[in-house]
Design an enzyme around this catalytic site. Sequence first.
Site, PDB file in Angstrom:
ATOM      1  CG  ASN A  16     -39.148  -9.186 126.415  1.00  0.00           C
ATOM      2  OD1 ASN A  16     -40.096  -9.372 125.390  1.00  0.00           O
ATOM      3  ND2 ASN A  16     -38.000  -9.856 126.495  1.00  0.00           N
TER       4      ASN A  16
ATOM      5  CE1 TYR B  39     -41.065 -16.281 130.582  1.00  0.00           C
ATOM      6  CE2 TYR B  39     -40.621 -13.854 131.000  1.00  0.00           C
ATOM      7  CZ  TYR B  39     -40.152 -15.191 130.312  1.00  0.00           C
ATOM      8  OH  TYR B  39     -38.994 -15.166 130.005  1.00  0.00           O
TER       9      TYR B  39
ATOM     10  CB  VAL C 235     -29.273 -31.335 140.258  1.00  0.00           C
ATOM     11  CG1 VAL C 235     -29.890 -31.906 141.656  1.00  0.00           C
ATOM     12  CG2 VAL C 235     -28.968 -29.811 140.466  1.00  0.00           C
TER      13      VAL C 235
END
Length: 143
Positions: free
Chosen positions: A106, A113, A86
């Site tokens: 996982n 995360y 972009v």
Amino acid sequence: MLSIRTASIKEVPLLLEMILEFATFEKLRDEVTITEAMLARDGFGAQPRFRTLIAEWSRAAAAYAIWFPIYSTFQGPALFLEDVYVRPQFRDKGCGALRWEVLRWNQPAIDFYKRLGAIFLDDWKAVRIEGEALRRLAEQRNG
């Protein structure tokens, strides 16, 4: 207004320009050896080795994506997304979130995360269509 479409051979110069911008951004400009002739041959010839999408914002070329077919030994034919670039002036359009997926088992990734502050969308279901259902959908579009 955003539009995304398949690139045409006439846009090879634009595609090369954006590839060079991307390579410069990644500090890899000296590694680029691709030429307009190679892009035209390999992306728009009788047997294309890759496909290109061009994104436009208010009719100005804003981004490109290059993808090509691969083969998964687990699932058969698949796609590989090589580049998504972009242009800087089209970034930061007020996007308020980033979403991705992680496999339920996982745990190291899940823990990572969570440390990032990610929110898990347990009320949402990931959806995929493949195989015979994908073929039927494609036929409906072309029919």
